[in-house]
Design an enzyme around this catalytic site. Sequence first.
Site, mmCIF file in Angstrom:
data_model
loop_
_atom_site.group_PDB
_atom_site.id
_atom_site.type_symbol
_atom_site.label_atom_id
_atom_site.label_comp_id
_atom_site.label_asym_id
_atom_site.label_seq_id
_atom_site.Cartn_x
_atom_site.Cartn_y
_atom_site.Cartn_z
ATOM 1 N N HIS A 39 -7.497 -20.185 -41.157
ATOM 2 C CA HIS A 39 -6.522 -20.210 -42.128
ATOM 3 C C HIS A 39 -7.241 -20.709 -43.336
ATOM 4 O O HIS A 39 -6.959 -20.255 -44.274
ATOM 5 C CB HIS A 39 -5.667 -21.311 -41.872
ATOM 6 C CG HIS A 39 -4.389 -21.327 -42.629
ATOM 7 N ND1 HIS A 39 -3.628 -22.533 -42.594
ATOM 8 C CD2 HIS A 39 -3.996 -20.503 -43.751
ATOM 9 C CE1 HIS A 39 -2.684 -22.351 -43.793
ATOM 10 N NE2 HIS A 39 -2.982 -21.227 -44.199
ATOM 11 N N GLU A 42 -8.995 -18.039 -45.121
ATOM 12 C CA GLU A 42 -8.075 -17.073 -45.826
ATOM 13 C C GLU A 42 -7.769 -17.720 -47.399
ATOM 14 O O GLU A 42 -7.942 -16.875 -48.156
ATOM 15 C CB GLU A 42 -6.838 -17.144 -45.115
ATOM 16 C CG GLU A 42 -5.661 -16.410 -45.838
ATOM 17 C CD GLU A 42 -4.366 -17.026 -45.345
ATOM 18 O OE1 GLU A 42 -3.785 -17.509 -46.530
ATOM 19 O OE2 GLU A 42 -3.867 -17.189 -44.394
ATOM 20 N N HIS A 43 -7.644 -19.095 -47.222
ATOM 21 C CA HIS A 43 -7.196 -19.492 -48.531
ATOM 22 C C HIS A 43 -8.548 -19.641 -49.724
ATOM 23 O O HIS A 43 -8.600 -19.212 -50.746
ATOM 24 C CB HIS A 43 -6.966 -21.010 -48.322
ATOM 25 C CG HIS A 43 -5.383 -21.096 -47.969
ATOM 26 N ND1 HIS A 43 -4.623 -22.039 -48.772
ATOM 27 C CD2 HIS A 43 -4.721 -20.782 -47.105
ATOM 28 C CE1 HIS A 43 -3.390 -22.228 -48.118
ATOM 29 N NE2 HIS A 43 -3.521 -21.475 -47.260
ATOM 30 N N GLU A 120 0.969 -27.380 -46.923
ATOM 31 C CA GLU A 120 1.838 -26.121 -46.129
ATOM 32 C C GLU A 120 2.140 -26.820 -44.792
ATOM 33 O O GLU A 120 3.270 -26.265 -44.207
ATOM 34 C CB GLU A 120 0.674 -24.872 -45.960
ATOM 35 C CG GLU A 120 1.309 -23.640 -45.464
ATOM 36 C CD GLU A 120 0.116 -22.737 -45.510
ATOM 37 O OE1 GLU A 120 0.366 -21.670 -44.540
ATOM 38 O OE2 GLU A 120 -0.304 -22.505 -46.216
#
Length: 250
Positions: A39, A42-43, A120
């Site tokens: 994740h 991805e960021h 998040e």
Amino acid sequence: ANGLRVLLVSDPDAEQCAAALDVHVGYFSDPEELPGLAHFCEHMLFLGSKQFPQENSLDAYMTSSTGFSNAFTDSEDTCFFFSCSAEALSGALERFSAFFVAPLFTEGATEREVNAINSEHLKNLQSDGFRVNQVVSSRSNPAHPNSHFGTGTIKTLLETPKARGIDLRGALLKHFQTFYRAPLMTLCIIGSEPPAMLQAYATKFFGGVAGAGPSGVQWPAERWTDIPPFLEDAFKYGVDVVPVTDARSL
């Protein structure tokens, strides 16, 4: 030539264009000591490339082209996508493809983006969907990646690794270099251009994505194919989950 699988859709009447690229790797492939690494990758891909070093250059281009971009990380896939006005497709693909050819992964953006991931996670704490998924993960076989926590937090990505002497950026680079290779990717492009032009875009902009490594393609699922996601104890009793919101579904 690099093994990238491509689907092209030509629609001469299209007023909007779009593209999506799926990488067949997700949080199931996170190292045990770095929950949330996929994740985090991805960021970080949105935060500058060798060709477009300015952070969020794709988002800026989207803003000026009546479009948007986004991404998500799932258990076995990470998907990136955008949509914008049809005439902006070439410039959008040029910026989008740079994510996968030569990302910068700058030291300066690391801690800041971990904070974004932590925010998040805090938001997800009030999401019944995420809460139920985490209950399922907690009942999974610890030896199977279904037990992984995929979002990541400041603790899992920054504080605990730092205390253990783990280099987060080094792990990020290893993850990208291992899995962000064309044979593990599928690209789809939708545009108003003829099929031959769309194919030329795919070749021009994504031809620089790395192909298989010296030891061939490392398919992530090979690591857990023979491991059961649940053990017998998981089925001996049920779990009632108290929802955060009032909801009814079948």
